[in-house]
Design a protein around this motif. Structure first.
Motif, short mmCIF file in Angstrom:
data_model
loop_
_atom_site.label_atom_id
_atom_site.label_comp_id
_atom_site.label_asym_id
_atom_site.label_seq_id
_atom_site.Cartn_x
_atom_site.Cartn_y
_atom_site.Cartn_z
N VAL A 117 1.44 -9.94 2.61
CA VAL A 117 2.96 -9.83 2.63
C VAL A 117 3.61 -9.63 1.16
O VAL A 117 4.29 -8.61 0.78
N PHE A 118 2.93 -10.62 0.19
CA PHE A 118 3.30 -10.29 -1.33
C PHE A 118 2.81 -8.91 -1.86
O PHE A 118 3.24 -8.38 -2.56
N MET A 119 1.56 -8.60 -1.49
CA MET A 119 1.02 -7.44 -1.96
C MET A 119 2.03 -6.30 -1.21
O MET A 119 1.79 -5.05 -1.97
N ALA A 120 2.45 -6.23 -0.05
CA ALA A 120 3.10 -5.21 0.55
C ALA A 120 4.46 -5.09 -0.15
O ALA A 120 4.82 -3.92 -0.25
N GLN A 145 1.90 -0.02 3.91
CA GLN A 145 3.02 0.73 4.67
C GLN A 145 2.96 0.02 6.32
O GLN A 145 3.91 -0.01 6.67
N ALA A 146 1.75 -0.43 6.52
CA ALA A 146 1.70 -1.10 7.95
C ALA A 146 2.60 -2.22 8.05
O ALA A 146 3.38 -2.56 8.97
N VAL A 147 2.26 -3.31 7.20
CA VAL A 147 3.13 -4.41 6.92
C VAL A 147 4.44 -4.08 6.72
O VAL A 147 5.25 -5.03 7.36
N ALA A 175 -13.60 -4.76 -0.20
CA ALA A 175 -13.04 -3.55 -0.58
C ALA A 175 -11.48 -3.63 -1.10
O ALA A 175 -10.69 -4.17 -0.06
N ALA A 176 -11.11 -3.12 -1.95
CA ALA A 176 -9.72 -3.03 -2.29
C ALA A 176 -9.00 -1.69 -2.11
O ALA A 176 -7.91 -1.38 -2.63
N ALA A 177 -9.82 -0.77 -1.22
CA ALA A 177 -9.34 0.49 -1.01
C ALA A 177 -8.20 0.36 -0.02
O ALA A 177 -8.19 -0.59 0.73
N ASP A 178 -7.53 1.54 0.51
CA ASP A 178 -6.48 1.75 1.60
C ASP A 178 -5.61 0.60 1.37
O ASP A 178 -4.84 0.18 2.37
#
Length: 274
Positions: free
Chosen positions: A159-162, A197-199, A188-191
């Motif tokens: 959540v914080f990342m989003a 966006q999803a969160v 993986a830190a990809a996507d």
């Protein structure tokens, strides 16, 4: 006394009160139309957004301008919020304790579902627990006040990342990926943009057995009047044997979003759609 000489009865207080309330409600809609705009508005737009005629809106705006709630641009004739509205807004903000409101929401939802819940803020070391509400069922972890959660593999961290600027979370993500690589794990830190966006779209993040085996977590943000992240409420529950998520997870997630958005609204946040 003859009927012709009977004194006329004054309007009942109930009628006067009803008219007064209706007038205030309309006035609030006028102010709300100005508050929702990104700039000053012409009279016709204010009337449209408030659901009244332009002439009716003009009468309200004239009264509001006298009290400093509204100002009119002499060049364009458009209206915007005035200094009195700013003073009221600042006063309301100083009297609103988001952590008290968030703690009350945490208590309500933990009691409703009998779950362990956390209130987290972003600290120097990342997502940090500042309040813990335990359920009647022990979950057998060492989670507690001051616990710090990873960004990529915890519901709170996701959540914080989003919601935080990438510049803030990027160093923590890089460290987590490097540590996982050193342990021979693939992370993986990809996507990340897709995850963000999803969160944001569904209003919460979930994590199942990644941070602590056999435990699931749901986390949702509390946002301020600017849409900035204030704090995060996280719910933790043990996964049933043989299942990846508890059967009532959808209900829990919906209730969690309802509670966090309720607190967010109380401190001035509004969804983009509004």
């Amino acid at each position: 006394m003859p009927a012709s000489k009977q004194p006329k009865r004054a309007a009942t207080p109930a009628v006067r009160e009803k008219k007064g309330i209706q007038s205030v409600e309309v006035g609030v809609r006028v102010i709300d139309a100005l508050a929702a705009a990104t700039g000053s508005l012409p009279l016709r737009d204010i009337g449209r957004d408030a659901g009244i005629s332009a002439s009716q809106a003009h009468r309200y705006l004239t009264s509001f301008a006298k009290s400093g709630l509204v100002v009119q641009d002499p060049a364009t004739g458009h209206y915007g919020l005035g200094p009195q509205a700013l003073r009221w807004g600042v006063s309301a903000m100083t009297k609103t304790d988001v952590f008290t409101l968030a703690s009350q929401a945490l208590d309500r939802i933990c009691t409703r579902f009998d779950l362990t819940g956390l209130l987290c803020v972003w600290g120097e070391s990342g997502p940090t627990c500042i309040r813990l509400k335990r359920s009647t069922f022990l979950i057998g972890t060492d989670l507690g006040l001051g616990s710090v959660f990873p960004v990529l593999t915890s519901a709170s961290g996701i959540v914080f990342m989003a919601h935080l600027p990438p510049a803030i979370t990027k160093p923590f993500i890089q460290k987590e990926v490097a540590r996982a690589k050193a342990r021979g794990e693939r992370m993986a830190a990809a996507d990340l943009d897709q995850t963000r966006q999803a969160v944001r779209a569904r209003g919460y993040a979930e994590n199942h057995g990644h941070y602590v085996n056999n435990l699931s977590a749901l986390a949702a943000p509390i946002l301020d009047y600017q849409g900035a992240l204030s704090t995060v409420i996280t719910l933790i529950f043990r996964e049933p044997p043989g299942q990846a998520i508890v059967p009532s997870a959808a209900e829990i997630a919906a209730a969690l979003v309802e509670e966090t958005q309720g607190v967010s609204r109380s401190i001035g946040w509004k969804p983009a759609a509004e």
